[in-house]
Design an enzyme around this catalytic site. Structure first.
Site, PDB file in Angstrom:
ATOM      1  N   HIS A 191       0.860  -1.186   0.000  1.00 17.60           N
ATOM      2  CA  HIS A 191       0.000   0.000   0.000  1.00 17.60           C
ATOM      3  C   HIS A 191       0.894   1.234   0.000  1.00 17.60           C
ATOM      4  O   HIS A 191       1.981   1.213   0.592  1.00 17.60           O
ATOM      5  CB  HIS A 191      -0.853   0.060   1.276  1.00 17.60           C
ATOM      6  N   CYS A 235      -2.406   2.829   9.224  1.00 13.74           N
ATOM      7  CA  CYS A 235      -3.390   1.814   8.807  1.00 13.74           C
ATOM      8  C   CYS A 235      -4.506   1.667   9.842  1.00 13.74           C
ATOM      9  O   CYS A 235      -5.637   1.324   9.499  1.00 13.74           O
ATOM     10  CB  CYS A 235      -2.733   0.448   8.656  1.00 13.74           C
TER      11      CYS A 235
END
Ligand code: NAD
Length: 723
Positions: A186, A282
């Site tokens: 990511h 996150c």
């Protein structure tokens, strides 16, 4: 602070900053957190390993750290969804609108409904990303408050194709960055945009065009590159809240660098979550980011470029399809296969239609060019007319002029497809529109472009007719197999001889490009015999091939070596200078032949048989011979002239001249490259076209085989004059 998902009383729907303008963050309690599957490299070996009690304590510590700077809202976790704790992946929230995630992995897809429900219940406008593309929320969308843009990641989880939708929906400029290391799956584990304009990032996580884009937009003093050690401690996965930077513990060096730049770290151990591949960023989602929608049209918010191409041929059994798809992704692009019709039998052709997408027009051009070079018949089908730009100066083409290949090229002008004349590679295409006549197009070297000439730019309205990929590619296999066995050389030479015989029978043209090695290896008499037998219509070379050929004819040596005995002749290294001197005295090679000074060899055969030759000069030339053309532009012109209408070009051990010739020769001309060095053969013969073949062998031996296969007896060497 509420832990049940109900917004606090002062919390306005949509997550606007609450009391005192504090930021708002969404978290999800780790009640069901665990590692239950492997969808990233961090999870490998960690199934069932997280210490859940410890994870809970770490999460609480993070929540407390974040709550010092922000309002933290908590959404209810759902059983069976261990990754729901990573709320950054719920979606992208800007101006109280959320583009919901569409997860790449089925394991996480059930999270979508839970997050959608929570957002709707809390007054956010919920927008779904465009089918069938993937988008993993703020995992791959990092808002840069300073630059008012979104850095968007792709290449691992989110689809590049989703980016223009995000730009348009949120009315914000987007910059696509390709992630190339699965550990940085990511964007939020590889890049962090800090308030005030600093950007912390781990360079090896990106491909080079993406790094160039970061460097273009972030001034050197604002770049904070992060080492592998810190990147693996999830330093980039930091939550920036004003001056505070909440993250897992980092190295002293990085901490000092951040402090120097005014960022105060608050470090919280989040190691249990690292087992699943996530850290501070996150575990939270910013709900209150707002931005000024970009003024004007949506165009330009994303630099993305796309094109539909058709491929046809033996796409599966030649591996062309796989090669084309690799070219696209290796160059940072993406593809949709819109249609694929597979040939059912070995002799059937397949057909594919693809949409190629690239983050920037320059990358799209590079991809299309490479597809052409690999033999893909990349006809654009969604295109208007060719873009014509007038040249502003003699000898200079517009900056983004379409650079030609060896393949026939057509341009769409005034609704008509026009084939460019004089196809060659590395040229521009100049279009003429004579009154009352159809438009014309011609490949033109940039130095020949004149001010005001209309030059084709980019790929719009251009189609390149590459040969359909054919199933026969034994020559390629032969060529790339490195040094060939003697038997294989013979077989290959037999095929070449057969083609040469047919060319001669139909009155076609074979052009030979030769270096002095032809003479040094004893190939001279064979080449002379080919010329006399009518197999050569033009000879191209440099000063050296002619010099050493005539040195042999006059003195029996080549570079001072006696070609019959192999002995080095005393003082022989000066032989060629004496010969050059004598030819200069005669005034020309032809005059020296007529005067009987030259009585045999390659140049003698050319003069006697009326075969034109062009000798192109170089910096290392001795003399030069009177015919050697020392003006290189003129030499290139004469080479191109000699090559016009050639059916075959035999390139014999001269890298320099063979490369020059290769660039001038369009596809469709048979190119045979003979060299002892496999790398040279590969370079010269690998033009993605089946017209090219290579033979890795000694050129003297090659020529001996060739004359034998053609049934030509090589004449005994001409009597020598005394030295
Ligand atoms: P080049 O390096 O371009 O090519 C020579 C090629 O021959 C190489 O690719 C090499 O791998 C190959 N080769 C070597 N031995 C071989 C063998 N036994 N069989 C098959 N291939 C073999 O060099 P070039 O074409 O010789 O010269 C470059 C330029 O320099 C030319 O313009 C030439 O005229 C000039 N030159 C001038 C003089 C002179 O004026 N005295 C002398 C030498 C070269």
């Amino acid at each position: 602070m509420q832990l049940d998902g109900t917004p606090p009383p002062h919390h306005a729907p949509g997550g606007e900053p609450g009391a005192g303008g504090r930021p708002h963050l969404l978290m999800c309690a780790p009640d069901h957190f665990d590692v239950q599957y492997v969808i990233n490299p961090w999870m490998e070996g960690n199934i069932g390993r997280p210490d859940i009690a410890r994870a809970r304590a770490q999460w609480e510590a993070l929540r407390a750290a974040l709550a010092r700077h922000a309002e933290v809202v908590v959404c209810p976790p759902a059983p069976g969804l261990p990754d729901m704790v990573f709320t950054a992946n719920a979606g992208l929230v800007l101006n109280r609108r959320v583009i919901l995630s569409a997860f790449a992995h089925p394991q996480r897809q059930p999270e979508e409904v839970h997050f959608a429900e929570w957002f709707r219940a809390h007054g956010f406008e919920v927008i779904l990303p465009p089918e069938p593309y993937r988008f993993e929320g703020c995992g791959d969308a990092v808002f840069d408050t300073h630059r008012q843009l979104l850095w968007l990641g792709y290449g691992q989880r989110s689809s590049l194709e989703a980016h223009p939708f995000i730009a348009e929906t949120m009315q914000i400029e987007t910059v696509s960055l390709r992630l190339v290391d699965p550990r940085y799956y990511h964007l939020d584990v590889a890049l962090c945009a800090l308030p005030g304009g600093d950007v912390m990032y781990h360079p090896p996580a990106f491909d080079s065009p993406s790094l160039a884009e970061i460097e273009r937009r972030v001034a050197p003093e604002r770049r904070i590159p992060v080492s592998a050690g810190d990147a693996q401690a999830f330093a980039c996965n930091a939550v920036a809240l004003g001056e505070a930077l909440v993250l897992h513990p980092i190295s002293d060096g990085l901490r000092a660098r951040l402090r120097e730049r005014g960022h105060v770290t608050e470090e919280v151990d989040l190691s249990e979550f690292h087992r699943a591949g996530g850290s501070a960023f996150c575990l939270s989602l910013r709900l209150d980011h707002t931005h000024r929608p970009a003024a004007g049209a949506a165009e330009g918010l994303s630099a993305q470029a796309g094109r539909v191409i058709d491929l046809q041929g033996h796409l599966l059994n030649t591996g062309l399809m796989a090669r084309v798809l690799d070219v696209i992704t290796d160059n940072g692009g993406s593809f949709d296969i819109l249609e694929f019709r597979a040939g059912q039998r070995p002799e059937d052709q397949s057909r594919a239609r693809l949409r190629v997408t690239a983050p920037r027009p320059s990358q799209l051009e590079a991809i299309i060019e490479q597809i052409h070079a690999r033999g893909g018949d990349a006809d654009g089908v969604e295109q208007g007319g060719a873009r014509l730009v007038a040249a502003s100066k003699d000898g200079v083409a517009p900056a983004d002029f379409h650079v030609t290949t060896i393949y026939p090229t057509e341009v769409l002008v005034d609704g008509q497809w026009v084939t460019a004349e004089r196809q060659r590679m590395d040229a521009a295409i100049v279009v003429e529109r004579p009154k009352g006549e159809p438009p014309r197009a011609r490949c033109t070297l940039m130095r020949d472009v004149r001010r005001g000439d209309l030059v084709v730019c980019g790929f719009d309205g251009v189609r390149v007719k590459t040969p359909s990929a054919s199933g026969h590619h034994d020559e390629f296999a032969f060529m790339s197999s490195g040094v060939s066995s003697e038997r294989r050389v013979e077989i290959e030479v037999e095929k070449i001889a057969w083609e040469m015989r047919r060319i001669r029978e139909r009155g076609g043209r074979t052009v030979v490009v030769a270096g002095p090695v032809v003479i040094h290896t004893g190939g001279g008499p064979h080449l002379a015999a080919l010329i006399r037998a009518g197999h050569v219509q033009a000879l191209l070379g440099g000063n050296a091939v002619a010099v050493h050929d005539m040195e042999q004819a006059v003195l029996g040596t080549s570079l001072g070596v006696d070609l019959r005995s192999g002995a080095v002749i005393e003082g022989g290294h000066r032989h060629h200078l004496r010969v050059i001197n004598a030819i200069r005295e005669h005034g020309s090679i032809a005059a020296a032949v007529r005067a009987g000074f030259i009585r045999g060899g390659v140049m003698h055969a050319c003069v006697e048989c009326g075969v034109p030759f062009v000798l192109a000069g170089s910096i290392r030339d001795d003399g030069p011979l009177p015919e050697t053309v020392m003006d290189l532009v003129e030499a290139q012109r004469q080479y191109a002239e000699a090559l016009r209408g050639a059916d075959m070009v035999l390139m014999l051990s001269s890298m320099l001249h063979a490369i020059g010739v290769g660039n001038m020769t369009p596809s469709g001309v048979r190119l045979i490259c003979v060299d002892i060095n496999p790398a040279v053969v590969t370079k010269l013969a690998d033009r993605g076209s089946l017209d090219a073949a290579g033979v890795v062998t000694d050129v003297g031996l090659f020529l001996a085989h060739l004359t034998a296969k053609l049934g030509i007896t090589t004449a005994p060497e001409a009597p020598l004059l005394a030295g």
